[in-house]
Design a protein around this motif. Structure first.
Motif, PDB file in Angstrom:
ATOM      1  N   VAL A 112     -16.089  28.961  17.764  1.00 60.62           N
ATOM      2  CA  VAL A 112     -14.844  30.269  17.574  1.00 60.62           C
ATOM      3  C   VAL A 112     -13.931  29.738  17.553  1.00 60.62           C
ATOM      4  N   LEU A 113     -13.557  29.585  19.283  1.00 54.30           N
ATOM      5  CA  LEU A 113     -12.312  29.061  19.450  1.00 54.30           C
ATOM      6  C   LEU A 113     -10.850  27.817  18.751  1.00 54.30           C
ATOM      7  N   ALA A 114     -11.807  27.276  18.552  1.00 55.99           N
ATOM      8  CA  ALA A 114     -11.382  25.839  17.704  1.00 55.99           C
ATOM      9  C   ALA A 114     -11.074  26.130  16.744  1.00 55.99           C
ATOM     10  N   LEU A 115     -11.490  27.202  15.790  1.00 53.61           N
ATOM     11  CA  LEU A 115     -11.368  27.782  14.578  1.00 53.61           C
ATOM     12  C   LEU A 115      -9.516  28.677  14.668  1.00 53.61           C
ATOM     13  N   LEU A 116      -9.640  29.471  16.142  1.00 48.25           N
ATOM     14  CA  LEU A 116      -8.634  30.084  16.131  1.00 48.25           C
ATOM     15  C   LEU A 116      -7.723  29.243  16.512  1.00 48.25           C
ATOM     16  N   ASP A 117      -7.260  28.374  17.560  1.00 50.21           N
ATOM     17  CA  ASP A 117      -6.240  27.540  17.686  1.00 50.21           C
ATOM     18  C   ASP A 117      -6.215  26.905  16.150  1.00 50.21           C
ATOM     19  N   HIS A 118      -6.762  26.219  15.527  1.00 49.57           N
ATOM     20  CA  HIS A 118      -6.123  25.776  13.755  1.00 49.57           C
ATOM     21  C   HIS A 118      -5.810  26.412  13.432  1.00 49.57           C
ATOM     22  N   LEU A 119      -5.737  27.839  13.443  1.00 51.26           N
ATOM     23  CA  LEU A 119      -5.286  29.323  13.118  1.00 51.26           C
ATOM     24  C   LEU A 119      -4.101  29.493  13.229  1.00 51.26           C
ATOM     25  N   LYS A 120      -3.959  28.695  14.752  1.00 53.81           N
ATOM     26  CA  LYS A 120      -2.548  29.457  15.504  1.00 53.81           C
ATOM     27  C   LYS A 120      -3.144  30.180  16.160  1.00 53.81           C
ATOM     28  N   ILE A 121      -3.991  31.499  16.256  1.00 56.55           N
ATOM     29  CA  ILE A 121      -4.276  32.311  16.909  1.00 56.55           C
ATOM     30  C   ILE A 121      -4.072  32.480  17.977  1.00 56.55           C
ATOM     31  N   ASP A 122      -2.954  33.505  19.241  1.00 58.39           N
ATOM     32  CA  ASP A 122      -3.796  33.605  20.510  1.00 58.39           C
ATOM     33  C   ASP A 122      -4.207  34.500  21.213  1.00 58.39           C
ATOM     34  N   ARG A 123      -3.386  35.374  20.756  1.00 57.06           N
ATOM     35  CA  ARG A 123      -4.279  36.972  21.041  1.00 57.06           C
ATOM     36  C   ARG A 123      -5.240  37.006  19.835  1.00 57.06           C
ATOM     37  N   PHE A 124      -6.556  37.738  20.243  1.00 57.34           N
ATOM     38  CA  PHE A 124      -7.025  38.485  19.466  1.00 57.34           C
ATOM     39  C   PHE A 124      -8.553  39.294  19.747  1.00 57.34           C
ATOM     40  N   VAL A 125      -9.147  40.411  18.611  1.00 51.42           N
ATOM     41  CA  VAL A 125      -9.979  40.748  18.943  1.00 51.42           C
ATOM     42  C   VAL A 125     -11.781  40.239  18.608  1.00 51.42           C
ATOM     43  N   PRO A 126     -12.618  39.911  19.425  1.00 47.82           N
ATOM     44  CA  PRO A 126     -13.468  39.780  18.637  1.00 47.82           C
ATOM     45  C   PRO A 126     -14.963  41.263  18.720  1.00 47.82           C
ATOM     46  N   VAL A 127     -15.254  40.178  17.764  1.00 46.18           N
ATOM     47  CA  VAL A 127     -16.431  42.152  17.990  1.00 46.18           C
ATOM     48  C   VAL A 127     -17.330  40.862  16.697  1.00 46.18           C
ATOM     49  N   GLY A 128     -18.114  41.024  18.021  1.00 46.24           N
ATOM     50  CA  GLY A 128     -20.012  40.031  18.008  1.00 46.24           C
ATOM     51  C   GLY A 128     -20.921  41.104  17.751  1.00 46.24           C
ATOM     52  N   HIS A 129     -21.593  40.032  16.851  1.00 46.90           N
ATOM     53  CA  HIS A 129     -23.303  41.333  16.571  1.00 46.90           C
ATOM     54  C   HIS A 129     -23.995  40.711  17.493  1.00 46.90           C
ATOM     55  N   SER A 130     -24.867  41.218  18.071  1.00 45.14           N
ATOM     56  CA  SER A 130     -26.334  40.619  18.555  1.00 45.14           C
ATOM     57  C   SER A 130     -25.949  39.282  19.270  1.00 45.14           C
ATOM     58  N   MET A 131     -26.536  37.907  18.959  1.00 47.19           N
ATOM     59  CA  MET A 131     -25.896  36.590  19.056  1.00 47.19           C
ATOM     60  C   MET A 131     -24.440  36.853  19.186  1.00 47.19           C
ATOM     61  N   GLY A 132     -23.556  37.114  18.329  1.00 44.27           N
ATOM     62  CA  GLY A 132     -21.944  37.066  18.702  1.00 44.27           C
ATOM     63  C   GLY A 132     -21.709  37.750  19.555  1.00 44.27           C
ATOM     64  N   GLY A 133     -22.303  38.916  19.908  1.00 49.58           N
ATOM     65  CA  GLY A 133     -21.976  39.956  20.906  1.00 49.58           C
ATOM     66  C   GLY A 133     -22.250  38.669  22.580  1.00 49.58           C
ATOM     67  N   MET A 134     -23.276  37.518  22.130  1.00 50.84           N
ATOM     68  CA  MET A 134     -22.569  37.386  23.486  1.00 50.84           C
ATOM     69  C   MET A 134     -21.567  35.956  23.796  1.00 50.84           C
ATOM     70  N   ILE A 135     -21.807  35.471  21.992  1.00 52.60           N
ATOM     71  CA  ILE A 135     -20.254  34.603  22.096  1.00 52.60           C
ATOM     72  C   ILE A 135     -19.156  35.923  22.359  1.00 52.60           C
ATOM     73  N   THR A 136     -19.016  36.147  21.583  1.00 54.65           N
ATOM     74  CA  THR A 136     -18.018  37.370  22.501  1.00 54.65           C
ATOM     75  C   THR A 136     -17.935  37.572  23.648  1.00 54.65           C
ATOM     76  N   GLN A 137     -18.727  37.954  24.511  1.00 58.48           N
ATOM     77  CA  GLN A 137     -18.561  38.055  26.713  1.00 58.48           C
ATOM     78  C   GLN A 137     -18.285  36.411  26.871  1.00 58.48           C
ATOM     79  N   THR A 138     -18.837  35.558  26.253  1.00 53.22           N
ATOM     80  CA  THR A 138     -18.353  33.966  26.482  1.00 53.22           C
ATOM     81  C   THR A 138     -17.056  34.071  26.044  1.00 53.22           C
ATOM     82  N   LEU A 139     -16.322  34.228  25.410  1.00 50.48           N
ATOM     83  CA  LEU A 139     -15.161  34.207  25.212  1.00 50.48           C
ATOM     84  C   LEU A 139     -13.975  34.890  25.893  1.00 50.48           C
TER      85      LEU A 139
END
Length: 259
Positions: free
Chosen positions: A78-105
């Motif tokens: 996910v971070l690689a995609l955001l870096d590719h899009l040149k996005i610094d600050r963001f608001v992640p919205v994660g469902h289930s396993m996606g929420g685990m990814i969100t907490q990790t970020l």
């Protein structure tokens, strides 16, 4: 349909909406065996007003590849995609396993996560010894039966059966290696003791009838969050599908709150 080539994977994603509002982009992250279309309702609602991004995690939906064996590795994608899009600050919205990814970020990059939303997600998989044995035994049944049983029980009673069957068919197209490897990754995920480190404003929204990740586990986690808003909705584990409009309204109120 843009794609990003990574090591041993290609991520398919959508990048839509206005980019000149000054608001941090929303980044929608789906759960296990799902795909980016879990967020159709939210994308349609938010894209006229702000930049919104969603992706198919590696091995899911229209993304290819395997190899990710931990939640941390999915967060790196996910971070690689955001870096590719040149996005610094963001608001992640994660469902289930996606929420685990969100907490990790949020833990790894607190300076980049402006606020975050966890939908039907927890910080530690916790279950009784009996349920733990049942979950371990479930991996021994035929693959399609394993997927069907897990998806079937994700929905609250009364959800249309034909729609559940369609979601089971869709989930079963996820490669077996991806499904089983990430099932183990979710069971191993545990950041509960680190939750107090997360200082970003957080929305915890959960389905009251969720039996996959019971609301009692979310509430136990919530006591550790320094700055959390809690919303309970009458639905099962698949909140983005079962109550899309109610979920969207809840997210909207949170991300537009000036506090």
């Amino acid at each position: 349909m843009p794609q990003l080539a990574l090591d041993a994977a290609t991520l398919t994603y959508d990048d839509e909406g206005h980019r000149d509002t000054g608001a941090a982009p929303l980044v929608f992250i789906h759960g296990w065996t799902a795909n980016r279309h879990r967020w159709d309702h939210q994308m349609a609602h938010f894209s006229p007003h702000r930049r919104v991004i969603r992706l198919d995690l590696r091995g899911h939906g229209e993304s290819t590849g395997s190899g990710a064996r931990t939640i941390d590795e999915l967060a790196d994608d996910v971070l690689a995609l955001l870096d590719h899009l040149k996005i610094d600050r963001f608001v992640p919205v994660g469902h289930s396993m996606g929420g685990m990814i969100t907490q990790t970020l949020a833990l790894a990059h607190p300076d980049r996560v402006e606020r975050m939303v966890l939908v039907n997600s927890i910080s530690r998989m916790a279950y009784s010894r009996g349920r733990g044995l049942l979950m371990a035994a479930s991996t021994l049944v035929p693959f399609k039966l394993f997927v069907a049983a897990n998806i079937q029980r994700a929905f609250a009673p009364g959800y249309p059966r034909e729609e559940i069957r369609e979601h089971i068919r869709s989930s079963a197209t996820t490669p077996r290696e991806v499904v089983m490897t990430l099932y183990a990754a979710m069971r191993a995920f545990d950041v509960l003791d680190r939750v107090p480190e997360i200082r970003t404003p957080t929305l915890l929204v959960h389905g009251y009838r969720d039996i996959q990740l019971p609301v009692s586990q979310m509430l136990r986690m919530a006591t550790s969050y320094p700055d959390a808003v809690i919303r309970i909705i009458d639905a099962g584990h698949e909140l983005p599908l079962e109550k899309p409009a109610e979920l969207t309204a809840t997210i909207d109120r949170f991300v537009t709150d000036p506090r």
